[in-house]
Design a protein around this motif. Sequence first.
Motif, PDB file in Angstrom:
ATOM      1  N   LYS A 134       0.809  -1.218   0.000  1.00 32.12           N
ATOM      2  CA  LYS A 134       0.000   0.000   0.000  1.00 32.12           C
ATOM      3  C   LYS A 134       0.846   1.274   0.000  1.00 32.12           C
ATOM      4  CE  LYS A 134      -3.845  -2.217   2.451  1.00 32.12           C
ATOM      5  NZ  LYS A 134      -4.743  -2.191   3.650  1.00 32.12           N
ATOM      6  N   LYS A 136       2.925   2.676  -2.302  1.00 29.98           N
ATOM      7  CA  LYS A 136       2.889   3.473  -3.535  1.00 29.98           C
ATOM      8  C   LYS A 136       4.115   4.392  -3.655  1.00 29.98           C
ATOM      9  CE  LYS A 136      -1.238   2.097  -4.939  1.00 29.98           C
ATOM     10  NZ  LYS A 136      -1.423   1.348  -6.212  1.00 29.98           N
ATOM     11  N   GLY A 217       3.887  -3.260  -7.474  1.00 28.11           N
ATOM     12  CA  GLY A 217       3.031  -2.954  -6.322  1.00 28.11           C
ATOM     13  C   GLY A 217       3.239  -3.913  -5.174  1.00 28.11           C
ATOM     14  N   ASP A 222       4.916   2.191  -6.901  1.00 26.76           N
ATOM     15  CA  ASP A 222       3.777   2.726  -7.645  1.00 26.76           C
ATOM     16  C   ASP A 222       4.066   2.603  -9.135  1.00 26.76           C
ATOM     17  OD1 ASP A 222       1.781   4.216  -8.878  1.00 26.76           O
ATOM     18  OD2 ASP A 222       1.776   5.792  -7.347  1.00 26.76           O
ATOM     19  N   SER A 224       2.705   3.824 -11.596  1.00 29.05           N
ATOM     20  CA  SER A 224       2.477   5.065 -12.334  1.00 29.05           C
ATOM     21  C   SER A 224       3.578   6.093 -12.089  1.00 29.05           C
ATOM     22  CB  SER A 224       1.122   5.675 -11.954  1.00 29.05           C
ATOM     23  OG  SER A 224       1.135   6.186 -10.625  1.00 29.05           O
ATOM     24  N   LYS A 225       4.578   5.734 -11.234  1.00 28.75           N
ATOM     25  CA  LYS A 225       5.658   6.669 -10.894  1.00 28.75           C
ATOM     26  C   LYS A 225       7.031   6.043 -11.144  1.00 28.75           C
ATOM     27  CE  LYS A 225       2.954   9.131  -7.376  1.00 28.75           C
ATOM     28  NZ  LYS A 225       2.870   9.513  -5.944  1.00 28.75           N
TER      29      LYS A 225
END
Length: 546
Positions: A134, A136, A217, A222, A224-225
């Motif tokens: 969690k 991220k 993950g 993350d 997306s990063k």
Amino acid sequence: MTMISRVLLAGLVASYAYAAPSALSGPTVKLGDATFVGANLGTTQRFLGIPFAQPPVGNLRFRLPQPITYTNGTYDATDYGLSCGQQSVDLPIVTGLVAEAADFLVDTIFGKVFPDQEDCLTINIVKPKSATSKSKLPVVVWIFGGGFELGSTSMYDGGLIVGRSQAIGQPVVYVSMNYRLNGFGFLSSKEVKEAGVGNLGLHDQREALRWIQKYIGQFGGDPSKVTIWGESAGAISVSLQMLANGGNTEGLFRAGFMQSGAPIPVGDITHGQKYYDSIVKDTGCTSAKDTLQCLREVPYQKLKDAINNTPSIFAYQSLNLAWLPRTDGVFLTDDPLKLVQQGKVAQIPYITGNCDDEGTLFSLANLNVTTDAQFKTYLKNTFLPGIPDSAVDQIAKLYPSDVTQGSPFGTGIFNALTPQFKRLAAFQGDGVFQAPRRWFLQYTASKQNVWVFISKRLKSIPILGSAHFTDIINSYGGGEMGDHLIRFANTLNPNPVIGYQWPKYNLATKKVATYVEGLIPVVTGTDDFREEAMKYLTEVTLAYPV
């Protein structure tokens, strides 16, 4: 200089396939139906040597990487996987102070021997111990260099990056991957082009990035990063990932960080035909109806021996490499410089830069070039074969034999190992590293956020100066560049709240961060040196790519 030994790791590896589950204890991660057991080290956890694609062996040799499915079992992820096939290197013969300087870099980078095998497509993750699924956290993905001919993830300790990121309150997850090298990963010929299997090493990197999207993950990252980051061939790889797919990142990464590498002046994949023909001959595949299929069936060591018979990075032709990415019509749909010109570049924020003396290390390979006439002959017949005499004359004019204008730059009459050494070093450093970076900036700096650096540290190294690879100490050794990377991965801005403010690069002011030695470690400079010379080199290599 002892920092290098801290950065580089031993390379002792163990195969994931031979884990003894009953003996394993440590942090675990579930990937598909498999459980991988890593190791705790200080404030970090490490999961090493995890396969990210099917082994490229047997009939999968010289084919695009295939996705992997994990099956039931518990596997050891405490050691790096074996390196991909390494090309042997004949190191330059130098003596005295020059040898000591060369040993610092040449033996460190290219003199290492890594256990290798063909089943080598593995990925490594280093995460903060406290990170959960969690968390991220931003992800930095390291692509190692080595001239596309050798190198390994085991050279670099990602724990140094993760530990530093925790220390400055901006934690990241670190990832590195192996990718196929030399003839295994960058086979080039009409046969390869027709089969659509060029630039396999770049495809391997892309497959690893897809793996990251699927699984990072689980390690607290993350997807997306993701920032892709590399040095030398790794930085060139970052730039070519930005050019792939018409500049569409497919959501695989959001930023790039390039140390000593940009889109290179290469041409069609058939330009490597002579090297393909050489290994076909040396492996006994000449009479085969399908030479590419024959090469798939040759024993690994026999094929590796044939590749070793081709020029290495310290051969006389130096940076005109035998094995490197070329325009294949699939991964690279046109010559990289032309793709940049066409605007087919991922519009993402990025950082790019160079060491001041990029060419010195590689100019140890041609010390027998000692006269003006030999310099011109080297240009025309070896480094840029086929260029007209007028181009040779203009390059010789722009890169004169005056040692005070050569590289290591700013060292006057010193470091002139031969009458042509500093001249060759200036030419090679600009032609392969600095000029391509300038070209990249010319077509992207007005479209996206860009920061540029020049590293002038370790200028006092005899003969080599601020040589290629010396900035690794600054990124992996807890220096300012490492902090810039970590902040950039977190916020897409390398600057701290308080402290030196690195200006964005624009084509009007051309301001760059300059890493220097002394009480003030980073100062602002201007990227306007040797502009006429680099512009001309780009014009020549656009017309006559390697």
